[in-house]
Design a protein around this motif. Structure first.
Motif, PDB file in Angstrom:
ATOM      1  N   SER A 122       0.838  -1.200   0.040  1.00  0.00           N
ATOM      2  CA  SER A 122      -0.060  -0.249   0.040  1.00  0.00           C
ATOM      3  C   SER A 122       1.008   1.280  -0.016  1.00  0.00           C
ATOM      4  N   ILE A 123       2.303   1.177   0.363  1.00  0.00           N
ATOM      5  CA  ILE A 123       2.901   2.350   0.532  1.00  0.00           C
ATOM      6  C   ILE A 123       2.944   2.984  -0.869  1.00  0.00           C
ATOM      7  N   PRO A 124       3.327   2.702  -1.828  1.00  0.00           N
ATOM      8  CA  PRO A 124       3.310   3.604  -3.146  1.00  0.00           C
ATOM      9  C   PRO A 124       2.160   4.186  -3.503  1.00  0.00           C
ATOM     10  N   LEU A 125       0.851   3.754  -2.994  1.00  0.00           N
ATOM     11  CA  LEU A 125      -0.401   4.294  -3.071  1.00  0.00           C
ATOM     12  C   LEU A 125      -0.482   5.681  -2.386  1.00  0.00           C
ATOM     13  N   ILE A 126       0.592   5.982  -1.456  1.00  0.00           N
ATOM     14  CA  ILE A 126       0.141   7.144  -0.582  1.00  0.00           C
ATOM     15  C   ILE A 126       1.330   7.949  -0.827  1.00  0.00           C
TER      16      ILE A 126
END
Lengths: 463, 194
Positions: free
Chosen positions: A139-143
């Motif tokens: 999920s990190i690249p999403l934010i």
């Protein structure tokens, strides 16, 4: 054929394929939404573990799949969770047509959800912490926003949620030990403490929630909203699964009292910060903190009606957060700011977005006739019957959110100066109006529209 | 080297490498320290895991190091300087952590069923990692801090759980953390999608 392959393996494969086509945003949105709706629908209709006949052909969907000596098990009781999770994901993916988040939003989002489903399905379930961690890493690249340095919010998010994993795994080990020695109160207490601390990190419980407003401020609003609405719900479902499977925790009053207490603290502090918040994105973060607080109270009360609150409030919460995030994405794109001072007269420039934001804030606060009013009223009635000690603090928190809502309403209807109207795209208007209508309809007919959500509780029979 | 000395040797490697990771500013030296740290962890893991699984953890750690190293821009745009006072403060903080670890390790060892020497190493990794996390906002240092904490946790967890799935997932998380770190480091240089 087996169920984990359908609801975990297949979305992972699709997410890999969509990653290859990430530049074709519209195509990935349609494929991602279609796959999710098919998975949600198939969870409702396909009987897991039973033989299905198509003429001469018979198929059985096996509930279990073995990987490296451990099992992933999806039973028919999990159908409600699967349809909810993939339905929620479809909702967020479809909105990406308008919000245009990162090109990898669909593929990373789908992989994240698949790993969270694996975390629910893994047996022994204490290993779910490892799968949650993988979902968090995905999920990190999403934010994060390409072209800008990683902010402190995303770093704190990574640190806090990663630190949760060891505690849950160690709790599993301690509970394994206490399983053989139920009479050892110290070991049980240690295990409960470790588990509680692990989930406190994962659920961003007070005082580990500082990353939420920061991420809300730094990240693309729509991606942050996806994370805020999906992750806490999935982790709470995993928590309920833990409680359901562990008699030691189920019988620990201390654990439930702690949940309730920290829920109240989150509502109170979230509400107070909301009242003074001048940035719309951060306000959304505080609203999310308050909502998690309500969930914790519902689980902490450990009664049938409070659990019904948990099951029924997932959809109104999803719609409200989705609506507010879609609207603030549009506002940020047109106005380049989400600060109160730059949003004067927003109603005249972007009427649909402004209306959706206000409706969503008031729905989350529990304004009568909006979606969460009857649910929150029922929960608070239950809380007041149990004890009056928490009620004033909860009301102060809710009041804080109302103050924030009315303040932004006053800002939005203020004088716009000499700025020209910024019309929202047609599809955005349709989605925003639909969202507002859904919130009102749920508020008017809550039992009728949310009754189906109670099937979710069948997954936790002994809770 | 006799078997009795291995835990002490790995403790020495871990003390040295974590100190360099805490006070160091030169990336290459930090990456060498990270590689040494994983070697120290490997020497402790082989007591509880099979040689193959321990090697998986070692290779995963070294891969993480390689990913972080490869992601660094050729010219560091914002080099980090730590003045002498900052270095002294960090060394003193590390000494406090070491002291604390040596005081609590015997009690923790009783609970965790790990030998005291291995408990020292595991707790020092966790403590130094947490110290690192509390003292920095640089993505590379944050990731190194998390990797350090997880390396310490893996030593503890290997004593109680030696399943292939757990070892594989932990290795995957180590590499995943490094990949996320690499993405965070290269983020300012990527083309904006907005």
């Amino acid at each position: 054929m087996n169920a984990p392959l359908i609801w975990i393996g297949f979305p992972l494969v699709v997410s890999g394929i969509l990653l290859l086509f990430r530049r074709k945003r519209v195509l990935t949105v349609y494929i991602g939404s279609f796959v999710c709706i098919v998975l949600a629908f198939s969870a409702m209709v396909l009987p897991i573990g039973e033989v299905i006949s198509f003429g001469n052909l018979t198929v059985q969907i096996n509930p279990a799949m073995t990987i490296l000596g451990r099992q992933l098990i999806i039973e028919s009781a999990d159908s409600a969770i699967l349809s909810l999770v993939y339905g929620m994901t479809c909702f967020w993916f479809f909105g990406a047509l308008i919000s245009r988040p990162s090109p990898i939003f669909i593929s990373a989002g789908m992989a994240m959800v698949a790993f969270l489903v694996a975390a629910i399905a893994v047996d022994p379930f204490l290993f779910s912490a490892l799968l949650i961690e993988i979902a968090i890493l995905i999920s990190i690249p999403l934010i994060l926003r390409p072209g800008f340095p990683a902010g402190s919010g995303s770093q704190r998010y990574l640190v806090f949620l990663t630190l949760g994993m060891p505690f849950i795994l160690l709790a599993g080990w301690a509970l394994g030990g206490s399983g053989a020695n139920l009479g050892d109160p110290n070991l049980v207490l240690s295990a409960t403490f470790l588990l509680g601390l692990g989930f406190a990190f994962l659920l961003a419980v007070f005082p580990f929630y500082s990353w939420i407003p920061l991420v809300a401020d730094e990240a693309p609003p729509y991606a942050a909203g996806f994370l805020f609405s999906t992750l806490p719900v999935m982790i709470l479902i995993i928590l309920l699964d833990f409680i359901d499977g562990l008699a030691i925790i189920r019988e620990s009053n201390l654990f439930f009292q702690a949940l309730e207490f920290f829920g109240v603290v989150m509502i109170f502090t979230g509400g107070i910060w909301s009242a003074f918040q001048k940035n719309l994105a951060r306000l959304t973060g505080y609203a999310v903190i308050m909502e998690t607080g309500f969930f914790l109270i519902a689980i902490g009360m450990k009664s049938e009606s409070s659990l019904e609150y948990f099951a029924q409030s997932i959809v109104p919460r999803l719609v409200a957060i989705g609506l507010i995030c879609l609207a603030i994405t549009l506002v940020k794109r047109k106005e380049n700011s989400l600060d109160e001072k730059d949003l004067q007269g927003l109603f005249r420039r972007m009427p649909f977005s402004a209306g959706a934001i206000i409706t969503a804030i008031f729905s989350l606060a529990g304004l009568p006739l909006l979606a969460e009013f009857s649910l929150k009223l029922n929960l608070l009635t239950q809380v007041s019957i149990q004890s009056n000690a928490f009620i004033p603090w909860i009301y102060v928190g809710i009041l804080g959110m109302f103050i924030a809502g009315f303040r932004f309403l006053a800002v939005f209807i203020g004088s716009p100066g000499e700025t020209l109207p910024n019309l929202e795209p047609r599809l955005a208007r349709v989605l925003l109006v639909t969202g507002v209508i859904v919130l009102i309809l749920i508020g008017l007919f809550p039992s009728y529209l949310l009754g189906g959500q109670l099937d979710l509780l069948k997954t936790f029979p002994t809770f | 080297m006799t078997g009795d000395l291995i835990p002490y040797f790995s403790l020495f490697l871990i003390l040295l490498s974590t100190l360099e990771l805490l006070v160091g500013t030169r990336l290459r030296r930090m990456m060498i320290a990270l590689a040494i740290m994983y070697l120290g962890q490997f020497l402790l893991l082989i007591n509880n895991l099979s040689l193959g699984l321990s090697a998986v953890e070692l290779v995963a750690g070294w891969m993480a190091m390689a990913i972080l190293l490869a992601s660094q821009p050729s010219v560091e745009t914002h080099p980090q300087f730590i003045n002498r006072q900052g270095t002294i403060f960090r060394i003193i903080a590390a000494l406090v952590i070491w002291l604390l670890v040596f005081l609590i390790a015997p009690n923790v060892s009783l609970i965790s069923a790990l030998p005291t020497q291995a408990t020292w190493s595991a707790l020092i990794l966790i403590g130094m990692g947490l110290l690192q996390l509390g003292m920095t906002t640089r993505p590379v240092k944050v990731i190194i801090g998390l990797l350090t904490v997880l390396a310490g946790f893996e030593i503890f967890y290997a004593a109680v759980e030696n399943s292939v799935l757990v070892a594989g997932l932990l290795a995957m998380i180590t590499i995943g953390l490094a990949a996320v770190g690499a993405y965070m480091i290269t983020l300012p240089f990527l083309e904006s999608t907005e």
